[in-house]
Each structure stands twice: as C-alpha cells, then as structure tokens.
Design a protein around this motif. Structure first.
Motif, PDB file in Angstrom:
ATOM      1  N   ASP A  44       0.813  -1.210   0.000  1.00 47.52           N
ATOM      2  CA  ASP A  44       0.000   0.000   0.000  1.00 47.52           C
ATOM      3  C   ASP A  44       0.850   1.265   0.000  1.00 47.52           C
ATOM      4  O   ASP A  44       0.308   2.363  -0.068  1.00 47.52           O
ATOM      5  N   TYR A  45       2.152   1.112   0.109  1.00 47.09           N
ATOM      6  CA  TYR A  45       3.029   2.265   0.289  1.00 47.09           C
ATOM      7  C   TYR A  45       4.175   2.183  -0.705  1.00 47.09           C
ATOM      8  O   TYR A  45       4.810   1.148  -0.852  1.00 47.09           O
ATOM      9  N   GLU A  46       4.415   3.317  -1.369  1.00 47.68           N
ATOM     10  CA  GLU A  46       5.442   3.371  -2.408  1.00 47.68           C
ATOM     11  C   GLU A  46       6.311   4.593  -2.210  1.00 47.68           C
ATOM     12  O   GLU A  46       5.825   5.663  -1.855  1.00 47.68           O
ATOM     13  N   GLY A  47       7.599   4.413  -2.461  1.00 42.69           N
ATOM     14  CA  GLY A  47       8.523   5.532  -2.433  1.00 42.69           C
ATOM     15  C   GLY A  47       9.498   5.406  -3.578  1.00 42.69           C
ATOM     16  O   GLY A  47       9.704   4.317  -4.113  1.00 42.69           O
ATOM     17  N   CYS A  97       8.656  -0.192  11.571  1.00 39.79           N
ATOM     18  CA  CYS A  97       8.810   1.121  10.944  1.00 39.79           C
ATOM     19  C   CYS A  97       9.806   1.977  11.716  1.00 39.79           C
ATOM     20  O   CYS A  97      10.584   2.716  11.122  1.00 39.79           O
ATOM     21  N   GLU A  98       9.798   1.834  13.021  1.00 34.45           N
ATOM     22  CA  GLU A  98      10.745   2.585  13.849  1.00 34.45           C
ATOM     23  C   GLU A  98      12.191   2.199  13.510  1.00 34.45           C
ATOM     24  O   GLU A  98      13.060   3.060  13.404  1.00 34.45           O
ATOM     25  N   GLU A  99      12.451   0.907  13.341  1.00 32.61           N
ATOM     26  CA  GLU A  99      13.795   0.453  12.961  1.00 32.61           C
ATOM     27  C   GLU A  99      14.206   1.018  11.607  1.00 32.61           C
ATOM     28  O   GLU A  99      15.358   1.397  11.409  1.00 32.61           O
ATOM     29  N   LEU A 100      13.270   1.061  10.672  1.00 32.57           N
ATOM     30  CA  LEU A 100      13.590   1.513   9.323  1.00 32.57           C
ATOM     31  C   LEU A 100      13.795   3.018   9.223  1.00 32.57           C
ATOM     32  O   LEU A 100      14.394   3.491   8.260  1.00 32.57           O
ATOM     33  N   ALA A 101      13.318   3.767  10.203  1.00 33.24           N
ATOM     34  CA  ALA A 101      13.446   5.221  10.159  1.00 33.24           C
ATOM     35  C   ALA A 101      14.910   5.671  10.114  1.00 33.24           C
ATOM     36  O   ALA A 101      15.206   6.762   9.639  1.00 33.24           O
ATOM     37  N   ALA A 102      15.813   4.844  10.576  1.00 34.28           N
ATOM     38  CA  ALA A 102      17.234   5.184  10.581  1.00 34.28           C
ATOM     39  C   ALA A 102      18.004   4.488   9.446  1.00 34.28           C
ATOM     40  O   ALA A 102      19.225   4.465   9.443  1.00 34.28           O
ATOM     41  N   PHE A 103      17.301   3.934   8.478  1.00 30.29           N
ATOM     42  CA  PHE A 103      17.901   3.160   7.385  1.00 30.29           C
ATOM     43  C   PHE A 103      18.717   4.077   6.474  1.00 30.29           C
ATOM     44  O   PHE A 103      18.290   5.184   6.140  1.00 30.29           O
ATOM     45  N   ASN A 131      16.992   5.819   0.200  1.00 34.07           N
ATOM     46  CA  ASN A 131      16.107   6.980   0.125  1.00 34.07           C
ATOM     47  C   ASN A 131      14.719   6.589  -0.383  1.00 34.07           C
ATOM     48  O   ASN A 131      13.711   7.124   0.083  1.00 34.07           O
ATOM     49  N   ALA A 132      14.661   5.665  -1.325  1.00 32.97           N
ATOM     50  CA  ALA A 132      13.364   5.183  -1.812  1.00 32.97           C
ATOM     51  C   ALA A 132      12.608   4.474  -0.692  1.00 32.97           C
ATOM     52  O   ALA A 132      11.386   4.649  -0.545  1.00 32.97           O
ATOM     53  N   LEU A 133      13.320   3.690   0.098  1.00 29.35           N
ATOM     54  CA  LEU A 133      12.705   2.999   1.232  1.00 29.35           C
ATOM     55  C   LEU A 133      12.174   4.014   2.242  1.00 29.35           C
ATOM     56  O   LEU A 133      11.040   3.892   2.731  1.00 29.35           O
ATOM     57  N   LEU A 134      12.961   5.026   2.535  1.00 29.42           N
ATOM     58  CA  LEU A 134      12.505   6.054   3.478  1.00 29.42           C
ATOM     59  C   LEU A 134      11.319   6.835   2.922  1.00 29.42           C
ATOM     60  O   LEU A 134      10.420   7.226   3.672  1.00 29.42           O
ATOM     61  N   ASP A 135      11.298   7.039   1.610  1.00 30.37           N
ATOM     62  CA  ASP A 135      10.166   7.713   0.986  1.00 30.37           C
ATOM     63  C   ASP A 135       8.896   6.865   1.120  1.00 30.37           C
ATOM     64  O   ASP A 135       7.817   7.384   1.402  1.00 30.37           O
ATOM     65  N   TYR A 141       3.597   6.811   6.949  1.00 29.15           N
ATOM     66  CA  TYR A 141       3.322   7.724   8.057  1.00 29.15           C
ATOM     67  C   TYR A 141       2.319   8.806   7.671  1.00 29.15           C
ATOM     68  O   TYR A 141       1.460   9.183   8.470  1.00 29.15           O
ATOM     69  N   ARG A 142       2.398   9.299   6.429  1.00 24.37           N
ATOM     70  CA  ARG A 142       1.427  10.306   5.979  1.00 24.37           C
ATOM     71  C   ARG A 142       0.018   9.718   5.939  1.00 24.37           C
ATOM     72  O   ARG A 142      -0.936  10.369   6.369  1.00 24.37           O
ATOM     73  N   LYS A 143      -0.113   8.493   5.451  1.00 23.87           N
ATOM     74  CA  LYS A 143      -1.444   7.854   5.397  1.00 23.87           C
ATOM     75  C   LYS A 143      -1.971   7.586   6.805  1.00 23.87           C
ATOM     76  O   LYS A 143      -3.156   7.747   7.065  1.00 23.87           O
ATOM     77  N   MET A 144      -1.085   7.172   7.708  1.00 25.79           N
ATOM     78  CA  MET A 144      -1.518   6.915   9.090  1.00 25.79           C
ATOM     79  C   MET A 144      -1.949   8.217   9.764  1.00 25.79           C
ATOM     80  O   MET A 144      -2.953   8.248  10.477  1.00 25.79           O
ATOM     81  N   ALA A 145      -1.220   9.295   9.517  1.00 28.19           N
ATOM     82  CA  ALA A 145      -1.581  10.587  10.106  1.00 28.19           C
ATOM     83  C   ALA A 145      -2.926  11.070   9.565  1.00 28.19           C
ATOM     84  O   ALA A 145      -3.763  11.567  10.318  1.00 28.19           O
ATOM     85  N   ALA A 146      -3.143  10.909   8.268  1.00 26.06           N
ATOM     86  CA  ALA A 146      -4.413  11.311   7.661  1.00 26.06           C
ATOM     87  C   ALA A 146      -5.558  10.482   8.213  1.00 26.06           C
ATOM     88  O   ALA A 146      -6.652  10.995   8.496  1.00 26.06           O
TER      89      ALA A 146
END
Length: 151
Positions: A44-47, A97-103, A131-135, A141-146
């Motif tokens: 569901d998420y693409e970067g 997701c928390e682990e990946l935030a520092a990828f 960078n693609a992974l972080l995107d 995170y944007r979808k969860m916030a919305a």
C-alpha cells in the motif's frame, strides 16, 4: 564461422564474467535472480528516489501493525540499482517502521557484504535504494496521520 548461438553464448559468458568481477559472486547472483523484484500484491506504500545519474528506484511496502511484512522494488537503472533495490527490500522485511526510520545506504552496502560489493562509481545506488525505502516509509506515516485525523 561460429553459429549465432555460439556468438550469443560467448557474449553472455563475457557479460557474466565482467559482472562477477564488478559485483562479486553474491552480487552477480542477486543481479541475475533479483529477489523482491516487483510490487507485492499487498503493498500500500510506495517511495522512489532518482539519482543524478538518472536512475530511479521504487520501493513498495506492505506494512501491518507497524511491521513490514513484504516489500518489493523496481528500477529503470543499471545493475547496481537493481542489486541495491533488491537488498533494500529484503532488509526491510520483518523490520518495524521505527527500525527503518534510521535506514541508510550503509545498511544496503553492509547487506551486500561491504563497500567492495559495488563498483565505487555505483555505490550511490545504495543510497538511492535507502532513500526510496525512506520515501515509502514516509508514505506510510502520511497515510496513518491522515487516517488518525479522520478518526
């Protein structure tokens, strides 16, 4: 005179030898087989990230309960982009997701066996993949916030 098949086989062998020399045996196998290539059905998420070289890497994530359960990649770039995208997707699976935030690209290079796994001129592809992974993670995170705003 060699047959067409002989010429093709000789050319393929030369390409294989040059690829092994550039990426090592493990990188060669990843280039040939490209695990995690494509978009998983549940993603569901693409970067994406595009480098100065013109290569773009896309990362697709399927995230459940803040954990990546599946991932995939695509690229329009070189072998190093394919190898890096494949490794980034592989490393994402099973991580929170928390682990990946520092990828970072360093994680991709380490996953591939160190900085010698990609030609020096192509090591930026590891950072493109990161960078693609972080995107993609940012998309989550944007979808969860919305969604939380609507609740």
């Amino acid at each position: 005179m060699p047959s067409f098949d002989d010429i093709v086989n000789e050319l393929q062998e030369k390409i294989n030898e040059e690829t092994i020399e550039a990426y090592g045996q493990e990188g060669f196998e990843r280039w040939r087989n490209q695990p995690y290539r494509g978009e998983p059905s549940g993603a569901d998420y693409e970067g994406s990230s595009t480098g100065g070289c013109g290569d773009t890497i896309w990362i697709y994530l399927d995230i459940k309960n803040d954990v990546v359960v599946d991932a995939g990649f695509a690229t329009d770039g070189c072998g190093s982009s394919s190898i890096s995208g494949s490794m980034a997707a592989e490393l994402a699976v099973g991580k929170s997701c928390e682990e990946l935030a520092a990828f970072t690209g360093e994680n991709v290079l380490e996953g591939l066996g160190g900085s010698s796994c990609l030609p020096e001129d192509d090591q930026h592809c590891a950072w493109l993949a990161a960078n693609a992974l972080l995107d993609a993670l940012g998309c989550y995170y944007r979808k969860m916030a919305a969604q939380n705003k609507q609740d």
